[in-house]
Design a protein around this motif. Structure first.
Motif, short mmCIF file in Angstrom:
data_model
loop_
_atom_site.label_atom_id
_atom_site.label_comp_id
_atom_site.label_asym_id
_atom_site.label_seq_id
_atom_site.Cartn_x
_atom_site.Cartn_y
_atom_site.Cartn_z
N LYS A 6 0.86 -1.27 -0.36
CA LYS A 6 0.21 0.09 0.11
C LYS A 6 0.75 1.20 -0.41
CE LYS A 6 -4.04 -1.84 2.11
NZ LYS A 6 -4.93 -1.67 3.65
N LYS A 7 1.54 1.22 0.91
CA LYS A 7 2.70 2.24 0.84
C LYS A 7 4.01 3.05 -0.77
CE LYS A 7 3.73 2.50 5.79
NZ LYS A 7 4.74 1.66 6.88
N LYS A 8 3.77 0.90 -1.42
CA LYS A 8 4.71 1.82 -2.26
C LYS A 8 3.55 2.48 -3.04
CE LYS A 8 6.56 -1.44 -5.94
NZ LYS A 8 7.00 -2.41 -6.66
N LEU A 9 2.06 2.16 -3.59
CA LEU A 9 1.10 2.20 -5.05
C LEU A 9 1.17 4.14 -4.43
CD1 LEU A 9 -1.64 0.28 -4.37
CD2 LEU A 9 0.04 0.46 -5.83
N ILE A 10 1.10 4.23 -2.65
CA ILE A 10 1.09 5.82 -3.16
C ILE A 10 2.46 6.58 -3.06
CG2 ILE A 10 1.46 7.80 -0.85
CD1 ILE A 10 -0.44 5.56 0.70
N LYS A 11 3.53 5.57 -3.63
CA LYS A 11 4.97 6.28 -3.52
C LYS A 11 4.99 6.54 -5.55
CE LYS A 11 7.40 3.53 -0.67
NZ LYS A 11 8.41 3.01 -0.13
N GLU A 12 4.38 5.36 -5.64
CA GLU A 12 4.58 5.66 -7.17
C GLU A 12 3.48 6.30 -7.17
OE1 GLU A 12 3.64 1.20 -7.64
OE2 GLU A 12 5.41 0.55 -7.93
N ALA A 13 2.46 6.43 -6.75
CA ALA A 13 1.99 7.75 -7.08
C ALA A 13 1.93 9.04 -7.36
CB ALA A 13 -0.05 7.45 -6.22
N ALA A 14 2.88 9.15 -6.15
CA ALA A 14 3.26 10.44 -6.00
C ALA A 14 4.08 11.12 -6.78
CB ALA A 14 3.92 10.59 -4.65
N GLY A 15 5.18 9.85 -7.41
CA GLY A 15 6.16 10.08 -8.88
C GLY A 15 5.72 10.47 -9.67
N LYS A 16 4.19 10.09 -9.56
CA LYS A 16 3.84 9.79 -11.84
C LYS A 16 2.88 11.24 -11.55
CE LYS A 16 2.49 5.39 -12.70
NZ LYS A 16 0.59 4.97 -12.66
N ILE A 17 2.61 11.47 -10.03
CA ILE A 17 2.40 13.33 -10.18
C ILE A 17 3.05 14.51 -10.13
CG2 ILE A 17 1.21 14.78 -8.70
CD1 ILE A 17 -0.87 13.07 -10.10
N ARG A 46 10.28 8.07 -9.02
CA ARG A 46 10.56 6.52 -8.73
C ARG A 46 9.78 5.75 -7.75
NH1 ARG A 46 16.59 5.85 -9.09
NH2 ARG A 46 16.40 3.92 -9.03
N GLY A 47 9.42 6.65 -7.27
CA GLY A 47 8.30 6.09 -6.26
C GLY A 47 8.66 5.00 -4.93
N LEU A 48 10.34 5.36 -5.45
CA LEU A 48 11.16 4.53 -4.11
C LEU A 48 11.25 5.74 -2.94
CD1 LEU A 48 14.41 4.20 -6.46
CD2 LEU A 48 12.46 2.49 -6.35
N LYS A 49 10.74 6.61 -2.57
CA LYS A 49 10.56 7.73 -1.42
C LYS A 49 9.45 8.21 -1.42
CE LYS A 49 15.74 8.11 0.30
NZ LYS A 49 15.59 8.59 1.53
N ASP A 50 9.81 8.45 -0.29
CA ASP A 50 8.16 8.99 0.01
C ASP A 50 8.58 10.47 0.71
OD1 ASP A 50 5.42 9.52 1.90
OD2 ASP A 50 5.58 7.91 2.41
N PRO A 51 8.27 11.34 0.03
CA PRO A 51 7.92 13.16 0.47
C PRO A 51 7.78 12.86 1.81
CG PRO A 51 6.57 13.18 -1.75
CD PRO A 51 7.50 11.09 -0.70
N GLN A 52 8.25 14.16 2.67
CA GLN A 52 7.96 14.69 3.74
C GLN A 52 6.75 15.81 3.63
OE1 GLN A 52 11.25 15.69 6.24
NE2 GLN A 52 12.30 13.84 6.53
N LEU A 53 6.43 16.16 4.68
CA LEU A 53 5.55 17.02 4.30
C LEU A 53 5.96 18.29 3.69
CD1 LEU A 53 2.58 18.22 4.47
CD2 LEU A 53 2.72 19.15 6.98
N THR A 54 6.84 18.93 4.31
CA THR A 54 7.53 20.16 4.40
C THR A 54 7.79 20.16 2.51
OG1 THR A 54 9.28 19.22 4.55
CG2 THR A 54 8.90 20.66 6.36
N MET A 73 -3.91 14.67 -6.13
CA MET A 73 -4.01 14.09 -7.64
C MET A 73 -3.18 12.96 -6.66
SD MET A 73 -1.95 17.59 -9.40
CE MET A 73 -2.83 18.65 -9.15
N VAL A 74 -2.28 12.85 -5.87
CA VAL A 74 -2.20 11.75 -5.27
C VAL A 74 -3.06 10.77 -5.40
CG1 VAL A 74 -0.71 10.53 -3.73
CG2 VAL A 74 0.12 12.53 -4.97
N GLU A 75 -3.81 10.89 -3.85
CA GLU A 75 -4.97 10.28 -3.93
C GLU A 75 -6.12 9.78 -5.33
OE1 GLU A 75 -8.47 10.51 -0.41
OE2 GLU A 75 -8.06 12.22 -1.92
N GLU A 76 -6.43 10.89 -5.91
CA GLU A 76 -6.65 10.39 -7.03
C GLU A 76 -6.43 9.73 -8.22
OE1 GLU A 76 -7.93 13.90 -8.63
OE2 GLU A 76 -9.45 14.09 -8.33
N GLU A 77 -5.25 9.14 -8.18
CA GLU A 77 -5.09 7.98 -8.46
C GLU A 77 -4.11 6.99 -8.18
OE1 GLU A 77 -1.52 7.29 -12.18
OE2 GLU A 77 -2.38 9.08 -11.43
#
Length: 86
Positions: A6-17, A46-54, A73-77
């Motif tokens: 699940k975390k990987k999906l979020i990181k990948e979605a953030a990368g796409k956005i 590349r979906g390898l890191k989860d960005p911090q809020l800052t 946008m990440v959520e919609e992905e």
């Protein structure tokens, strides 16, 4: 689905956005202009890191969107009905 998947999906979605919003602007220029390391940007894209809020706030400003819009946008992905809990 496992928590790590699940975390990987979020990181990948953030990368796409990130990639979609930066369009043709190079990672190097984005990093230099907004004081974010190129290696971090590359890892996020590349979906390898989860960005911090800052970092999300910096990226959002750099890309001309509000932080909440970026997160939306990440959520919609993510897949329909996605949840981290459960």
């Amino acid at each position: 689905m496992q928590q790590e998947d699940k975390k990987k999906l979020i990181k990948e979605a953030a990368g796409k956005i990130l990639k979609r919003l930066r369009k043709n602007k190079s990672l190097y220029l984005l990093a230099m202009e907004y004081d974010i390391s190129t290696s971090l940007l590359n890892s996020i894209e590349r979906g390898l890191k989860d960005p911090q809020l800052t970092t999300i706030f910096k990226l959002s400003e750099a890309l001309g969107v509000k932080a909440g819009e970026f997160v939306k946008m990440v959520e919609e992905e993510l897949p329909e009905g996605f949840t981290l809990i459960g």
